[in-house]
Every structure is written in C-alpha cells, then in structure tokens.
Design an enzyme around this catalytic site. Structure first.
Site, PDB file in Angstrom:
ATOM      1  N   ARG A  93      26.489  65.824  -0.929  1.00 31.49           N
ATOM      2  CA  ARG A  93      27.073  67.253  -0.687  1.00 31.49           C
ATOM      3  C   ARG A  93      26.201  68.324  -1.318  1.00 31.49           C
ATOM      4  O   ARG A  93      25.790  68.284  -2.301  1.00 31.49           O
ATOM      5  CB  ARG A  93      28.498  67.330  -0.992  1.00 31.49           C
ATOM      6  CG  ARG A  93      29.560  66.429  -0.377  1.00 31.49           C
ATOM      7  CD  ARG A  93      30.696  66.174  -0.872  1.00 31.49           C
ATOM      8  NE  ARG A  93      31.331  65.436  -0.007  1.00 31.49           N
ATOM      9  CZ  ARG A  93      31.424  64.054   0.049  1.00 31.49           C
ATOM     10  NH1 ARG A  93      30.600  63.343  -0.553  1.00 31.49           N
ATOM     11  NH2 ARG A  93      32.310  63.228   0.996  1.00 31.49           N
ATOM     12  N   HIS A 118      25.180  64.973   3.690  1.00 29.49           N
ATOM     13  CA  HIS A 118      24.178  64.214   4.558  1.00 29.49           C
ATOM     14  C   HIS A 118      23.059  64.800   5.141  1.00 29.49           C
ATOM     15  O   HIS A 118      22.940  64.162   6.148  1.00 29.49           O
ATOM     16  CB  HIS A 118      24.870  62.928   4.770  1.00 29.49           C
ATOM     17  CG  HIS A 118      25.351  61.932   3.749  1.00 29.49           C
ATOM     18  ND1 HIS A 118      25.020  61.797   2.621  1.00 29.49           N
ATOM     19  CD2 HIS A 118      26.592  61.219   3.935  1.00 29.49           C
ATOM     20  CE1 HIS A 118      25.855  60.880   1.869  1.00 29.49           C
ATOM     21  NE2 HIS A 118      26.781  60.609   2.932  1.00 29.49           N
ATOM     22  N   HIS A 194      22.382  54.667   2.780  1.00 23.35           N
ATOM     23  CA  HIS A 194      23.737  54.424   2.554  1.00 23.35           C
ATOM     24  C   HIS A 194      24.436  53.161   3.473  1.00 23.35           C
ATOM     25  O   HIS A 194      24.941  53.220   4.277  1.00 23.35           O
ATOM     26  CB  HIS A 194      24.418  55.754   3.586  1.00 23.35           C
ATOM     27  CG  HIS A 194      25.766  55.935   3.085  1.00 23.35           C
ATOM     28  ND1 HIS A 194      26.708  55.278   3.667  1.00 23.35           N
ATOM     29  CD2 HIS A 194      26.326  56.916   2.357  1.00 23.35           C
ATOM     30  CE1 HIS A 194      28.026  55.874   2.951  1.00 23.35           C
ATOM     31  NE2 HIS A 194      27.797  56.760   2.264  1.00 23.35           N
ATOM     32  N   THR A 195      23.639  52.318   2.608  1.00 19.17           N
ATOM     33  CA  THR A 195      24.250  50.751   3.120  1.00 19.17           C
ATOM     34  C   THR A 195      25.332  50.157   2.483  1.00 19.17           C
ATOM     35  O   THR A 195      25.553  50.422   1.230  1.00 19.17           O
ATOM     36  CB  THR A 195      22.837  49.903   2.879  1.00 19.17           C
ATOM     37  OG1 THR A 195      21.861  50.106   3.659  1.00 19.17           O
ATOM     38  CG2 THR A 195      23.487  48.441   3.325  1.00 19.17           C
ATOM     39  N   TYR A 196      26.383  49.662   3.315  1.00 20.26           N
ATOM     40  CA  TYR A 196      27.739  48.903   2.812  1.00 20.26           C
ATOM     41  C   TYR A 196      27.191  47.536   2.514  1.00 20.26           C
ATOM     42  O   TYR A 196      26.872  47.099   3.625  1.00 20.26           O
ATOM     43  CB  TYR A 196      28.607  49.265   3.747  1.00 20.26           C
ATOM     44  CG  TYR A 196      29.392  50.570   3.775  1.00 20.26           C
ATOM     45  CD1 TYR A 196      30.644  50.881   3.394  1.00 20.26           C
ATOM     46  CD2 TYR A 196      28.584  51.515   4.736  1.00 20.26           C
ATOM     47  CE1 TYR A 196      31.138  52.193   3.608  1.00 20.26           C
ATOM     48  CE2 TYR A 196      29.233  52.710   5.039  1.00 20.26           C
ATOM     49  CZ  TYR A 196      30.461  52.985   4.350  1.00 20.26           C
ATOM     50  OH  TYR A 196      31.100  54.356   4.604  1.00 20.26           O
ATOM     51  N   ASP A 265      34.148  57.106  -5.809  1.00 17.92           N
ATOM     52  CA  ASP A 265      33.066  57.773  -4.956  1.00 17.92           C
ATOM     53  C   ASP A 265      32.545  58.643  -6.212  1.00 17.92           C
ATOM     54  O   ASP A 265      32.673  59.432  -6.190  1.00 17.92           O
ATOM     55  CB  ASP A 265      33.552  58.619  -4.023  1.00 17.92           C
ATOM     56  CG  ASP A 265      32.474  58.799  -2.967  1.00 17.92           C
ATOM     57  OD1 ASP A 265      31.442  58.704  -3.196  1.00 17.92           O
ATOM     58  OD2 ASP A 265      33.020  59.484  -1.705  1.00 17.92           O
ATOM     59  N   GLN A 302      25.119  56.774  -6.645  1.00 20.12           N
ATOM     60  CA  GLN A 302      26.406  56.839  -6.173  1.00 20.12           C
ATOM     61  C   GLN A 302      27.256  55.722  -5.665  1.00 20.12           C
ATOM     62  O   GLN A 302      26.543  54.960  -4.968  1.00 20.12           O
ATOM     63  CB  GLN A 302      26.414  57.864  -4.900  1.00 20.12           C
ATOM     64  CG  GLN A 302      27.950  58.387  -4.550  1.00 20.12           C
ATOM     65  CD  GLN A 302      28.158  59.550  -5.189  1.00 20.12           C
ATOM     66  OE1 GLN A 302      27.626  60.148  -5.915  1.00 20.12           O
ATOM     67  NE2 GLN A 302      29.528  60.155  -4.988  1.00 20.12           N
ATOM     68  N   GLU A 329      24.174  54.058  -3.816  1.00 18.10           N
ATOM     69  CA  GLU A 329      23.188  54.949  -3.214  1.00 18.10           C
ATOM     70  C   GLU A 329      22.214  55.619  -4.074  1.00 18.10           C
ATOM     71  O   GLU A 329      22.682  56.805  -4.865  1.00 18.10           O
ATOM     72  CB  GLU A 329      23.843  55.927  -2.678  1.00 18.10           C
ATOM     73  CG  GLU A 329      25.051  55.645  -1.335  1.00 18.10           C
ATOM     74  CD  GLU A 329      26.040  56.472  -1.184  1.00 18.10           C
ATOM     75  OE1 GLU A 329      25.530  57.866  -1.126  1.00 18.10           O
ATOM     76  OE2 GLU A 329      26.996  56.213  -0.883  1.00 18.10           O
TER      77      GLU A 329
END
Length: 363
Positions: A93, A118, A194-196, A265, A302, A329
């Site tokens: 952000r 992002h 940003h991979t889960y 987060d 993150q 991240e």
C-alpha cells in the site's frame, strides 16, 4: 463462472490487449508456459507475469499442485485476490495514493479505499508482459518476462524497464528474479510475488497446521489500513507475531487482525543485511511432509494468511475458504516512499532495482 461474467472477462482481456497493442506497435498474445524437471514443474503466464502452479511430490511420492489459483486466463482477469502475480510498480500500500518526489506531488489511483494497493487497479498484475526468453526443460529451465512501464502509468513518474525470470534448478528449487531500471526519471519501485501456498496441495483445506519459522526478530507496526502510519518497528518477542521458533500458523492467529479481519497480514523486518541473500522463512506441512525454505535479498516480508478468501472458486473445481493458503511476499518497507525513516525504495534515473527470491522445496 456465469456466462455474463465470462463474457465480461473476455471483453476486459480484449480491451487490455488492444490498448497495449496500440502502445507497443503490435499485438501481444497471452499464453501459459511450463517449466519442467522430471516430477517438478511450474506453469506461468505473461498475464501479470504470474505463477499459476507448482507441482512436486510429497513424502509418499504423490504429486500435488501447491499453488492456489484459477483454471483459465479469463478468470484471472477479474481476480481480486491477487493469485500469483508480480505486483508493482509498488507492491502493498501507498498511503492516500500520493507521494512527494523531488518537490512534486504525485497522485495515484486509489483502489483500496483511500489508499493505493499493489500499484493501482491496472498495475503490473493486470498487464501483458512480453516473453523475452523461454527454455522449457533441460538442466535449468527458465522463462523471462519483460514489461516497459510508461511515464505516468497509474500515476507513477518515468519510464521503467522491468524483467522477471522464473528458473528451476535441482533439487526442487525455484528462483524468481526481478530487475527494473529507471530509464529517465526518479521513481519508486517495490515489486513482490503474490503467490498463495498450501504445501498439502491447493484446495486441501486450511494452512493453520503448517509450521512456520521466520528469520525476523522485528516487525513493522501496521494500522487498521495495513499501513505503517506510526513508522514504528517493534520487537516480535512476547507478541503473536513471533515465529522465530517454528510454530503452527494457527496457534495464535485469533490474537491478531490483518486489517479488519482475524488473521495475519503482517510485515516483518528480515534479520541480516538487506541486499544480501539470506534465509527468510521455513514452512512445513506435517501431513504431506512437504517443506519450503525461502531465501531473499529484500528488507521485509509480508505474511498473509488468506484472511479474505471466502467461498472463492479455485482450480480443478476446488473452493478456497479463509486460511486456504499463505503468502510470503519479500519486498522493501511498506509505503517507504512516504516514510523517510525507512530505507528508500526510490530509483534515480539510470539506477537498477534487483530482487531475488529462492524457494527450496523438500519432502
């Protein structure tokens, strides 16, 4: 996906293709590309330079895809969960969608309430990258994506050349290398992947039982908007943010809120020197025996536990609910462009940004 939604997705994709073709002098094609080394493989796409899947064995030799995502490119067009892309120019952000650089105020698209998230609504995750090089197999399969971000894109100053390379190596190692060069003006750059992940296999349930260890003795204190408004960095000792000793992700998750919802987060300051490759995290799933060790050369990481996933349609008919995956991240400090007390994420004209990640899987 309903027919109306699919049609909208395809129209959005076509519009994006047309807009980029007009700016680049030719049409770019969106594709899916596989890298493979035996029973270890990944799939990526140039829509957002996105990691779509990663398949590897478990302790019994059973293969599974450990990356959450979608089945088709059209579904990624309307994705609001950020499944697997490179985000930028600035990941995470930027407060109030503004910053001051060289005495000039820059205003960005606010796509997260009053803030920018992002890189804006049409950041790097929503553009078509060029496939620069592609070697699908062999001793070190790799693919390199390229994107020219133009002056004023989403409000950011200056032209920027960006390259992302995904590379496999033995044994079961994925390298992700992000480079950017400011061509003509100073600009902030802070890319992230940003991979889960779910080491039990995507759609196998939640990740609360995964054991997580973080090489981080401090964390950046974030407010309800997930911004470091105080500028404070605090010790993790004695808090639910302490993962210095490997701990189940879910053991203290009810004690934290990632923004306005229960879950992590959180932004951690990685121990050690920022520009050197060093260990960031270790994660293990006891049920499958799969584990991953993450190394990187960035200042922070993150941790996000998929707090907002809710009956979200995923790949292979799977449905993802809260805590179905986690992200790690690596990046520079959140909102560094508005915090002079943090290490700078601003490139001067001609300067190069380098972000390297290495994920070492085992089972």
């Amino acid at each position: 996906m309903a027919r109306s939604q699919l049609l909208l997705a395809l129209l959005c994709l076509a519009a994006s293709l047309g807009a980029q073709a007009a700016g680049s002098g030719g049409r770019k094609m969106v594709g899916v590309y596989e890298l493979r080394m035996g029973d270890f493989s990944v799939k990526v796409t140039n829509w957002g330079a996105r990691l779509m899947s990663l398949v590897l064995p478990d302790s019994k030799g059973n293969l599974a895809d450990v990356v959450l995502g979608k089945d088709t490119i059209a579904e990624y067009v309307n994705d609001t969960s950020y499944f697997g892309p490179i985000t930028g120019r600035v990941g995470q952000r930027i407060s109030r969608g503004r910053f001051v650089l060289d005495g000039k105020v820059y205003h960005l698209e606010r796509n997260d309430g009053r803030n920018t998230l992002h890189g804006g609504g049409r950041g790097f995750h929503k553009v078509i990258w060029t496939v620069e090089e592609y070697m699908p197999d062999g001793d070190s399969p790799y693919i390199t994506f390229y994107y020219r971000s133009f002056d004023g894109e989403q409000g950011f100053p200056g032209n920027l050349d960006v390259y992302v390379t995904y590379r496999l190596s033995a044994p079961y190692t994925l390298g992700v290398h992000m480079n950017a060069t400011a061509l003509d003006r100073a600009t902030p750059v802070n890319l992230l992947l940003h991979t889960y992940w779910n080491l039990g296999g995507h759609g196998s349930g939640d990740v609360l039982g995964h054991t997580l260890g973080l090489f981080a003795s401090r964390y950046t204190v974030l407010d309800v908007d997930l911004l470091p408004s105080s500028g404070r960095v605090a010790p993790v000792a004695g808090t639910p943010f302490d993962f210095r000793a490997p701990t189940a992700i879910g053991s203290r998750i009810r004690q934290v809120t990632g923004g306005k919802v229960v879950g992590y987060d959180a932004n951690y300051v990685i121990d050690g020197e920022q520009e050197r490759m060093r260990p960031v995290a270790q994660v293990q799933d006891g049920a499958s025996g799969r584990a991953v060790e993450l190394w990187a050369n960035q200042a922070t990481v993150q941790l996000y536990t998929g707090n907002w996933l809710n009956n979200t349609k995923g790949k292979d008919g799977k449905v993802y609910n809260q805590y179905a995956g986690f992200t790690l991240e690596t990046m520079g400090y959140v909102d560094a462009v508005n915090h002079p007390e943090f290490p700078s994420q601003t490139l001067l004209a001609g300067q190069e940004y380098k972000h390297d990640m290495v994920l070492k899987f085992s089972f």
